[in-house]
Scaffold this active site. Structure first.
Site, short mmCIF file in Angstrom:
data_model
loop_
_atom_site.label_atom_id
_atom_site.label_comp_id
_atom_site.label_asym_id
_atom_site.label_seq_id
_atom_site.Cartn_x
_atom_site.Cartn_y
_atom_site.Cartn_z
N TYR A 58 0.74 -1.33 0.02
CA TYR A 58 -0.03 -0.07 0.01
C TYR A 58 0.99 1.23 0.02
O TYR A 58 1.82 1.23 0.67
CB TYR A 58 -0.91 0.15 1.41
CG TYR A 58 -2.38 -0.02 0.83
CD1 TYR A 58 -3.00 0.39 -0.25
CD2 TYR A 58 -3.07 -1.27 1.36
CE1 TYR A 58 -4.24 0.54 -0.60
CE2 TYR A 58 -4.31 -1.46 1.04
CZ TYR A 58 -4.74 -0.65 0.05
OH TYR A 58 -6.24 -0.99 -0.34
N GLU A 62 -0.45 4.85 -0.62
CA GLU A 62 -1.31 6.15 -0.89
C GLU A 62 -0.36 7.41 -0.69
O GLU A 62 0.33 7.38 0.41
CB GLU A 62 -2.43 5.86 -0.07
CG GLU A 62 -3.51 5.06 -0.52
CD GLU A 62 -4.65 4.64 0.57
OE1 GLU A 62 -4.24 4.42 1.62
OE2 GLU A 62 -5.78 4.55 0.16
N ASP A 85 -6.25 13.92 -25.14
CA ASP A 85 -6.21 12.76 -24.65
C ASP A 85 -5.47 11.73 -25.99
O ASP A 85 -6.04 11.65 -27.09
CB ASP A 85 -7.40 12.17 -24.60
CG ASP A 85 -7.57 10.74 -24.29
OD1 ASP A 85 -6.59 9.83 -24.49
OD2 ASP A 85 -8.81 10.09 -23.91
N THR A 137 -3.19 6.28 -22.16
CA THR A 137 -3.14 5.07 -21.64
C THR A 137 -1.72 4.60 -22.06
O THR A 137 -1.00 5.42 -22.66
CB THR A 137 -3.97 3.99 -22.47
OG1 THR A 137 -3.84 4.19 -23.61
CG2 THR A 137 -5.43 4.37 -22.20
N LYS A 149 -1.42 0.94 -25.41
CA LYS A 149 -1.56 0.99 -26.93
C LYS A 149 -0.62 1.18 -27.62
O LYS A 149 0.46 0.21 -27.61
CB LYS A 149 -2.74 2.08 -27.04
CG LYS A 149 -3.92 1.89 -26.68
CD LYS A 149 -5.07 2.80 -26.93
CE LYS A 149 -6.45 2.68 -26.42
NZ LYS A 149 -6.60 3.21 -24.96
N ARG A 170 -1.39 -2.22 -19.18
CA ARG A 170 -2.60 -1.41 -19.20
C ARG A 170 -2.47 -0.57 -17.89
O ARG A 170 -2.36 -0.78 -16.89
CB ARG A 170 -3.68 -2.60 -18.75
CG ARG A 170 -4.86 -2.43 -19.07
CD ARG A 170 -5.70 -3.55 -19.55
NE ARG A 170 -5.50 -4.14 -20.49
CZ ARG A 170 -6.00 -3.68 -21.75
NH1 ARG A 170 -6.92 -2.70 -21.84
NH2 ARG A 170 -5.64 -4.39 -22.77
#
Ligand code: DSN
Length: 425
Positions: free
Chosen positions: A47, A49, A193, A219, A222, A228
């Protein structure tokens, strides 16, 4: 505990499917083996954060180094001054930008989904269309090119807070400079984008949006060929135009609002194993060999487009500048749905896609979208595009001939043996 053969057998079947077929979904690619390896590693247990040096948990010293490496490599690729590598996807990256720049009900202006835009650019089915007042621009009916006059007219009429450029099914480059000029006139922020063409932009093979667009999202899986995920970047940081101040009373920079929007705004713990894999892929993009890959994508896309045009297919905008093309199948008396389903049977994978001014529903569509990043990663060159298009044409022209389709499936499987995928597995 015994190995979960049920799941691992299915993963093995998916590997075989990927190995045997021709992958033409424009948004897909095959990561390198080391990117794949990095994804299946122990930072998934951590974790973290917060951000490097400012976490809410102990034991983050190693993941801090991983995340910092990813950020620094990404900044170098795009000559950016700031980056956030935590968004779990492109949709999350866009959501974070909207959270940072907009209040519920504010106006946005994006490319219509039915004209090649993306769900997160204002579709009524998506958070972007539900939380904000979405307006759209489209493409010109004859040329298939973005209608910048329409964009300008709508921007002047609606005075949106945010103008979004970028698309999921648009095969041409963008006039970022013109969009910025319109945005400056109406007082809007511009978000690009670049999820689809990012890998080509990274190597200077398409226009650079960074100087004209305030905020860039993408992203990573691609044309960037990473795991991903999503990213947000700025080349030039700037003071937020809404006068939002930090606890000390200083106006917050946009980078600070974007960081806050990602965490705690809309995500919790970052996926540090995926961020590790992003860092590995960013290093691959910085390598000279990625330029050759990008050039080959463009050469392959153009060779594929020519092969379709030579067979009488109707390409939107008559060709492509990037990695993809959109074909209107109406002159071939086929729907996108029928084409996708039939080609699937021959192990050729692509997606049905609405074409501009489509008269069919999004579940049927009049078109198909094809892209070459994945087959280029497999090693295909221009001459292979002719073979691929010949096989597609054979299937589509006799879409009910089961025996012929079975034959083409065999041809596809044999053809793909010369392009090995993950020999390490
Ligand atoms: N689903 C992606 C695509 O196929 O273009 C966009 O998010």
């Amino acid at each position: 505990m015994q190995k979960d053969s049920l799941v691992f057998d299915l993963i093995g079947k998916e590997l075989e499917r990927q190995r045997q077929g021709i992958e033409l979904i424009a948004s897909e690619n095959f990561t390198s083996f080391q990117v794949l390896q990095a994804m299946g590693t122990v930072p998934t247990n951590k974790y973290a954060e917060g951000y490097p040096g400012k976490r809410y948990y102990g034991g983050c010293e190693v993941v801090d180094e991983i995340e910092t490496l990813a950020i620094e490599r990404l900044k170098k690729i795009f000559n950016a001054s700031w980056a956030n590598v935590q968004p779990h996807s492109g949709a999350q990256a866009n959501l974070a930008v909207y959270l940072a720049c907009l209040k519920p009900g504010d106006k946005i202006l994006g490319l219509d989904l039915s004209m090649g835009g993306h769900l997160t650019h204002g579709s009524p089915a998506n958070f972007s269309g539900k939380n904000y007042q979405a307006h759209f621009y489209g493409v010109n009916k004859d040329s298939g090119l973005v209608d910048y006059d329409h964009l300008e007219a709508n921007a002047k009429k609606e005075r949106p807070k945010l103008i979004i450029c970028g698309a999921s099914a648009y095969s041409r480059d963008w006039d970022y400079q013109r969009i910025r000029a319109v945005a400056d006139e109406v007082g809007a922020i511009v978000m690009a984008d670049i999820a689809h063409p990012a890998g080509l932009i990274a190597k200077g093979l398409l226009k650079d949006p960074f100087d004209h667009c305030h905020i860039i999202t993408s992203t990573t899986h691609k044309t960037l060929r990473g795991p991903r995920g999503g990213i947000i970047m700025l080349r030039h940081d700037f003071e937020n135009p809404y006068g939002i101040r930090d606890p000390k009373g200083n106006i917050r920079l946009m980078s600070s609002l974007l960081d806050l929007a990602v965490f705690p705004g809309m995500q919790g713990g970052p996926l540090e194993h995926i961020i590790a894999a992003k860092a590995v892929s960013f290093n691959e993009i910085l390598d000279e060999s990625f330029l050759a890959y990008g050039k080959q994508i463009i050469n392959n896309a153009q060779a594929m487009a020519r092969a379709f045009v030579n067979r009488g297919y109707n390409l939107i905008s008559n060709g492509t500048d990037n990695h993809l093309m959109l074909i209107d199948l109406r002159n071939k008396n086929l729907t996108g749905k029928k084409a996708q389903e039939t080609l699937d049977k021959a192990h050729i994978t692509l997606n049905k896609n609405a074409v501009p001014f489509d008269d069919k529903s999004p579940f049927v569509t009049s078109g198909i979208r094809l892209g070459v990043p994945a087959v280029t990663t497999r090693g295909m060159k221009e001459e292979h595009m002719e073979t691929v298009v010949a096989m597609i044409d054979k299937v589509l022209m006799k879409a009910d001939d089961k025996k012929m389709i079975e034959g083409v499936k065999g041809e596809v499987n044999t053809f793909m043996q010369q392009f090995p995928l993950y020999p390490e597995l």
